[in-house]
Design a protein around this motif. Structure first.
Motif, PDB file in Angstrom:
ATOM      1  N   VAL A   1     -10.148 -43.896  41.950  1.00  0.00           N
ATOM      2  CA  VAL A   1     -11.102 -44.285  43.023  1.00  0.00           C
ATOM      3  C   VAL A   1     -12.297 -43.324  42.971  1.00  0.00           C
ATOM      4  CG1 VAL A   1      -8.962 -44.827  44.624  1.00  0.00           C
ATOM      5  CG2 VAL A   1      -9.952 -42.526  44.538  1.00  0.00           C
TER       6      VAL A   1
ATOM      7  N   PRO B   1     -11.278 -30.679  43.674  1.00  0.00           N
ATOM      8  CA  PRO B   1     -10.983 -29.173  43.078  1.00  0.00           C
ATOM      9  C   PRO B   1     -12.001 -29.307  41.716  1.00  0.00           C
ATOM     10  CG  PRO B   1      -8.935 -30.109  43.889  1.00  0.00           C
ATOM     11  CD  PRO B   1      -9.765 -31.338  44.061  1.00  0.00           C
TER      12      PRO B   1
ATOM     13  N   ASN C   1       6.853 -36.351  45.877  1.00  0.00           N
ATOM     14  CA  ASN C   1       5.905 -35.176  45.695  1.00  0.00           C
ATOM     15  C   ASN C   1       6.755 -34.117  44.559  1.00  0.00           C
ATOM     16  OD1 ASN C   1       3.150 -34.338  45.430  1.00  0.00           O
ATOM     17  ND2 ASN C   1       3.909 -32.666  46.301  1.00  0.00           N
TER      18      ASN C   1
ATOM     19  N   SER D   1      -4.493 -42.578  39.706  1.00  0.00           N
ATOM     20  CA  SER D   1      -5.253 -40.905  39.179  1.00  0.00           C
ATOM     21  C   SER D   1      -6.302 -41.210  38.406  1.00  0.00           C
ATOM     22  CB  SER D   1      -4.047 -40.359  38.499  1.00  0.00           C
ATOM     23  OG  SER D   1      -2.574 -40.817  38.930  1.00  0.00           O
TER      24      SER D   1
ATOM     25  N   MET E   1      -1.037 -41.114  42.640  1.00  0.00           N
ATOM     26  CA  MET E   1      -2.100 -40.198  42.543  1.00  0.00           C
ATOM     27  C   MET E   1      -1.820 -38.903  41.971  1.00  0.00           C
ATOM     28  SD  MET E   1      -5.387 -40.732  43.158  1.00  0.00           S
ATOM     29  CE  MET E   1      -6.707 -40.413  43.665  1.00  0.00           C
TER      30      MET E   1
ATOM     31  N   ALA F   1      -2.431 -35.417  39.135  1.00  0.00           N
ATOM     32  CA  ALA F   1      -3.520 -34.685  38.774  1.00  0.00           C
ATOM     33  C   ALA F   1      -4.354 -35.007  37.365  1.00  0.00           C
ATOM     34  CB  ALA F   1      -2.886 -33.138  38.592  1.00  0.00           C
TER      35      ALA F   1
ATOM     36  N   ILE G   1      -4.285 -33.578  47.710  1.00  0.00           N
ATOM     37  CA  ILE G   1      -5.507 -33.882  48.736  1.00  0.00           C
ATOM     38  C   ILE G   1      -5.581 -35.266  48.887  1.00  0.00           C
ATOM     39  CG2 ILE G   1      -7.951 -33.802  49.097  1.00  0.00           C
ATOM     40  CD1 ILE G   1      -7.712 -30.887  47.346  1.00  0.00           C
ATOM     41  N   MET G   2      -5.482 -36.133  48.018  1.00  0.00           N
ATOM     42  CA  MET G   2      -6.030 -37.607  47.831  1.00  0.00           C
ATOM     43  C   MET G   2      -4.819 -38.369  48.338  1.00  0.00           C
ATOM     44  SD  MET G   2      -9.126 -37.664  47.476  1.00  0.00           S
ATOM     45  CE  MET G   2      -9.418 -39.378  46.904  1.00  0.00           C
ATOM     46  N   GLY G   3      -3.781 -38.259  47.475  1.00  0.00           N
ATOM     47  CA  GLY G   3      -2.414 -38.869  47.799  1.00  0.00           C
ATOM     48  C   GLY G   3      -1.791 -38.790  49.137  1.00  0.00           C
TER      49      GLY G   3
ATOM     50  N   HIS H   1     -10.516 -30.393  38.668  1.00  0.00           N
ATOM     51  CA  HIS H   1     -10.176 -31.747  38.221  1.00  0.00           C
ATOM     52  C   HIS H   1     -11.728 -32.261  37.966  1.00  0.00           C
ATOM     53  CE1 HIS H   1      -6.306 -32.089  39.738  1.00  0.00           C
ATOM     54  NE2 HIS H   1      -6.424 -32.010  40.810  1.00  0.00           N
TER      55      HIS H   1
ATOM     56  N   ASP I   1     -12.545 -34.187  34.159  1.00  0.00           N
ATOM     57  CA  ASP I   1     -13.316 -35.356  34.125  1.00  0.00           C
ATOM     58  C   ASP I   1     -14.436 -35.353  33.313  1.00  0.00           C
ATOM     59  OD1 ASP I   1     -11.199 -36.308  35.599  1.00  0.00           O
ATOM     60  OD2 ASP I   1     -12.646 -36.482  37.702  1.00  0.00           O
TER      61      ASP I   1
ATOM     62  N   ALA J   1     -12.443 -30.087  48.759  1.00  0.00           N
ATOM     63  CA  ALA J   1     -12.255 -31.640  48.783  1.00  0.00           C
ATOM     64  C   ALA J   1     -11.822 -32.203  47.473  1.00  0.00           C
ATOM     65  CB  ALA J   1     -13.510 -32.165  49.415  1.00  0.00           C
TER      66      ALA J   1
ATOM     67  N   GLY K   1     -14.995 -41.472  45.687  1.00  0.00           N
ATOM     68  CA  GLY K   1     -14.672 -40.894  47.034  1.00  0.00           C
ATOM     69  C   GLY K   1     -13.676 -39.786  47.059  1.00  0.00           C
ATOM     70  N   SER K   2     -14.007 -39.070  47.864  1.00  0.00           N
ATOM     71  CA  SER K   2     -13.216 -37.534  47.902  1.00  0.00           C
ATOM     72  C   SER K   2     -12.169 -37.692  49.218  1.00  0.00           C
ATOM     73  CB  SER K   2     -14.303 -36.801  47.947  1.00  0.00           C
ATOM     74  OG  SER K   2     -13.581 -35.101  47.701  1.00  0.00           O
ATOM     75  N   LYS K   3     -12.184 -36.745  49.628  1.00  0.00           N
ATOM     76  CA  LYS K   3     -10.879 -36.092  50.644  1.00  0.00           C
ATOM     77  C   LYS K   3     -11.318 -37.010  51.899  1.00  0.00           C
ATOM     78  CE  LYS K   3      -8.892 -32.608  53.385  1.00  0.00           C
ATOM     79  NZ  LYS K   3      -9.152 -31.262  53.770  1.00  0.00           N
TER      80      LYS K   3
HETATM   81  N1  LIG Z   1     -10.050 -34.619  45.401  1.00  0.00           N
HETATM   82  C1  LIG Z   1     -10.654 -35.889  45.216  1.00  0.00           C
HETATM   83  O1  LIG Z   1     -11.937 -35.722  45.820  1.00  0.00           O
HETATM   84  C2  LIG Z   1     -10.685 -36.668  44.429  1.00  0.00           C
HETATM   85  C3  LIG Z   1      -9.679 -36.854  43.227  1.00  0.00           C
HETATM   86  N2  LIG Z   1      -9.442 -37.760  42.430  1.00  0.00           N
HETATM   87  C4  LIG Z   1      -8.459 -37.753  41.302  1.00  0.00           C
HETATM   88  O2  LIG Z   1      -7.339 -37.867  42.136  1.00  0.00           O
HETATM   89  C5  LIG Z   1      -5.955 -37.090  41.480  1.00  0.00           C
HETATM   90  C6  LIG Z   1      -5.410 -36.342  42.212  1.00  0.00           C
HETATM   91  O3  LIG Z   1      -6.376 -35.485  43.058  1.00  0.00           O
HETATM   92  P1  LIG Z   1      -6.197 -34.406  44.278  1.00  0.00           P
HETATM   93  O4  LIG Z   1      -5.400 -35.075  45.140  1.00  0.00           O
HETATM   94  O5  LIG Z   1      -7.565 -33.981  44.570  1.00  0.00           O
HETATM   95  O6  LIG Z   1      -5.278 -33.344  43.317  1.00  0.00           O
HETATM   96  P2  LIG Z   1      -4.309 -32.362  43.936  1.00  0.00           P
HETATM   97  O7  LIG Z   1      -4.399 -31.086  42.949  1.00  0.00           O
HETATM   98  O8  LIG Z   1      -4.480 -31.990  45.294  1.00  0.00           O
HETATM   99  O9  LIG Z   1      -2.959 -33.051  43.688  1.00  0.00           O
HETATM  100  C7  LIG Z   1      -2.091 -33.298  42.492  1.00  0.00           C
HETATM  101  C8  LIG Z   1      -1.005 -34.059  42.613  1.00  0.00           C
HETATM  102  O10 LIG Z   1      -0.441 -34.049  41.204  1.00  0.00           O
HETATM  103  C9  LIG Z   1       0.742 -33.334  41.334  1.00  0.00           C
HETATM  104  N3  LIG Z   1       1.168 -32.426  39.969  1.00  0.00           N
HETATM  105  C10 LIG Z   1       0.488 -31.629  39.430  1.00  0.00           C
HETATM  106  N4  LIG Z   1       1.264 -31.150  38.420  1.00  0.00           N
HETATM  107  C11 LIG Z   1       2.334 -31.916  38.444  1.00  0.00           C
HETATM  108  C12 LIG Z   1       3.426 -31.875  37.724  1.00  0.00           C
HETATM  109  N5  LIG Z   1       3.547 -31.245  36.429  1.00  0.00           N
HETATM  110  N6  LIG Z   1       4.441 -32.946  37.802  1.00  0.00           N
HETATM  111  C13 LIG Z   1       4.367 -33.663  38.993  1.00  0.00           C
HETATM  112  N7  LIG Z   1       3.271 -33.826  39.622  1.00  0.00           N
HETATM  113  C14 LIG Z   1       2.370 -32.813  39.456  1.00  0.00           C
HETATM  114  C15 LIG Z   1       0.729 -32.359  42.742  1.00  0.00           C
HETATM  115  O11 LIG Z   1       2.012 -31.962  43.060  1.00  0.00           O
HETATM  116  P3  LIG Z   1       2.008 -30.703  43.740  1.00  0.00           P
HETATM  117  O12 LIG Z   1       1.632 -30.928  45.131  1.00  0.00           O
HETATM  118  O13 LIG Z   1       3.695 -30.347  43.542  1.00  0.00           O
HETATM  119  O14 LIG Z   1       1.402 -29.725  43.156  1.00  0.00           O
HETATM  120  C16 LIG Z   1      -0.136 -33.313  43.640  1.00  0.00           C
HETATM  121  O15 LIG Z   1       0.649 -34.307  43.964  1.00  0.00           O
HETATM  122  C17 LIG Z   1      -6.601 -36.493  40.181  1.00  0.00           C
HETATM  123  O16 LIG Z   1      -6.645 -37.286  39.008  1.00  0.00           O
HETATM  124  C18 LIG Z   1      -8.324 -36.332  40.502  1.00  0.00           C
HETATM  125  O17 LIG Z   1      -9.016 -36.280  39.411  1.00  0.00           O
HETATM  126  C19 LIG Z   1     -10.347 -38.846  42.394  1.00  0.00           C
HETATM  127  C20 LIG Z   1     -11.024 -38.960  43.628  1.00  0.00           C
HETATM  128  C21 LIG Z   1     -11.568 -38.125  44.436  1.00  0.00           C
END
Ligand SMILES: NC(=O)C1=CN([C@@H]2O[C@H](COP(=O)(O)OP(=O)(O)OC[C@H]3O[C@@H](n4cnc5c(N)ncnc54)[C@H](OP(=O)(O)O)[C@@H]3O)[C@@H](O)[C@H]2O)C=CC1
Ligand SMILES: O=CCCC(=O)O
Length: 298
Positions: free
Chosen positions: A120, A232, A30, A94, A63, A65, A10-12, A235, A239, A230, A122-124
C-alpha cells in the motif's frame, strides 16, 4: 465475510480495525499477542498462530515488517502454508521485494491456494482513515473477491497484473519518496546554516510547484526535531535497499537513491530506526549527536 489478519503494527492495527468497522468478522494474530487486545475488545477474535487463522478463515491478509518476516510467517512451523488448501486465499500487503512475493505465491499456489500481493501507498493516517492506495497483483479472481475489503482499507485499488508488479511498483514509489525526504532534509539544514528562516522556506515551498502533502505534513515537526513514528525509518531504509536491488536487476543506475540510502543507514547507525523516516533530517542536519535533542513529547 470471515477474514484473518496477521501483523498488528502501526499499519496492520488500523487496517484490521477498518475491516471490523465495515462488518467483516476478523480474526487477528500478532507476534506480540498483547497488541491484539484492543481489537479483540472491538470485536475481533484472536488466533493462536498464522496456521490457526488460515484454518479458520478462507481469506487471510498480512501486514508484516519485511521480507524475512513475510517468509517466516508463511513457511515456519504453525505458518500460513500449513493450512493452505484449494479454498484458501492469502493476501500479503507488506512491502517486500518481488522475489519474496513470488516465493510465497509459488508455495501457496502449489498447495492449491490463491495469492495476491497488495502493498500500500499511504501511511498511518490514511490507514486509520481507510484511505490507502492499494497496489495489487496476482490471482485476478481473488483480487475481485477481496475488493470489498480493499474498499474498507483504501480509497483506490490498482490491479497490476502478475505477482511481482505490485512489489516493484511499491518500491519505486518509496524510492522516490525516500529520495525526496533526503533532499528536503538537506534543504532545511542548509537554509538553517545560511541564516534563513526554515518556516519561511516551508511557506515558499508550499506555494510553488513542488508543494506536496509530505512536506506539508512532516515539515513542521521536523523543524521541532520531533519524529513520532508514522513510517518507521528502518522500513524506509529497507525499501531503499530493496529498490536499489531492483535497479541492479534491471541495470538502471540510481545514484540519487543510492546516496539517500546511505543517509538512512547513517540515521540507523545513530539509533533512529524506530523514529519516523523524517528523522533522516536529524542525521543530515548534524546539529545533534545520536538521538540527543529529539523531542519525544509529540
Ligand atoms: N508505517 C507506514 O507508513 C507504512 C508501512 N508500510 C509497510 O507495511 C509493513 C508494516 O509496517 P508498520 O506497520 O509500519 O510496521 P511495524 O514495525 O509497526 O509493524 C511490523 C509488524 O511486523 C511484525 N513482526 C516483526 N518482526 C516479526 C517477526 N520476526 N515475526 C513475526 N512478526 C513480526 C510486528 O510484530 P510485533 O508487534 O510483535 O513486533 C508487527 O506486527 C512494512 O512492510 C512497511 O514497510 C507500507 C506503507 C506505509
Ligand atoms: O511505505 C510507506 C509509505 C508511506 C507513505 O506513503 O506516506
Amino acid at each position: 465475510m470471515e477474514v484473518g489478519f496477521l501483523g498488528l503494527g502501526i499499519m496492520g492495527t488500523a487496517m484490521a480495525r477498518n475491516l471490523i468497522k465495515h462488518g467483516f468478522n476478523v480474526t487477528v494474530w500478532n507476534r506480540t499477542p498483547a497488541k491484539c487486545e484492543e481489537l479483540v475488545k472491538e470485536g475481533a477474535a484472536h488466533g493462536r498462530n498464522p496456521a490457526d487463522i488460515v484454518k479458520k478463515c478462507n481469506i487471510t491478509f498480512a501486514m508484516l515488517a519485511d521480507p524475512d518476516v513475510a517468509l517466516s510467517v508463511v513457511f515456519d512451523e504453525n505458518g500460513v502454508l500449513e493450512q493452505i488448501t484449494s479454498s484458501k486465499g492469502y493476501v500479503d500487503m507488506s512491502t517486500v521485494d518481488s522475489i519474496t512475493s513470488s516465493k510465497i505465491s509459488k508455495a501457496v499456489t502449489e498447495k492449491g491456494g490463491r495469492f495476491v500481493e497488495a502493498p500500500v501507498s499511504g501511511s498511518k493516517k490514511p490507514a486509520e482513515d481507510g484511505a490507502l492506495v492499494i497496489l495489487a497483483a496476482g490471482d485476478k479472481l481473488l483480487y475481485e473477491e477481496v475488493i470489498p475489503a480493499f474498499n474498507a482499507m483504501g480509497k483506490k485499488s490498482f490491479y497490476l497484473g502478475d505477482v511481482g508488479n505490485g512489489a516493484k511498483m511499491k518500491l519505486v514509489v518509496n524510492m522516490i519518496m525516500g529520495s525526496m525526504m533526503t533532499a528536503f532534509s538537506e534543504g532545511l539544514a542548509v537554509a538553517d546554516k545560511a541564516g534563513l528562516s526554515q518556516q519561511t522556506l516551508l511557506d515558499i515551498l508550499d506555494l510553488g510547484a513542488i508543494g506536496n502533502g509530505m512536506f506539508r505534513l512532516k515539515g513542521p515537526t521536523m523543524l521541532q526535531h520531533s519524529f513520532p513514528p508514522a513510517f518507521p525509518l528502518k522500513h524506509q531504509q529497507k525499501d531503499m535497499r530493496l529498490a536499489l536491488a531492483l535497479g541492479d536487476e534491471v541495470a538502471q543506475p540510481m545514484p540519487v537513491a543510492a546516496v539517500s540510502n546511505e543517509l538512512y543507514k547513517k540515521a540507523r547507525s545513530l539509533g533512529l530506526e524506530d523514529h519516523d523516516f523524517s528523522a533522516v533530517y536529524h542525521a543530515v542536519s548534524e546539529k545533534h549527536d545520536a538521538t540527543n535533542g529529539i523531542q519525544t513529547n509529540t
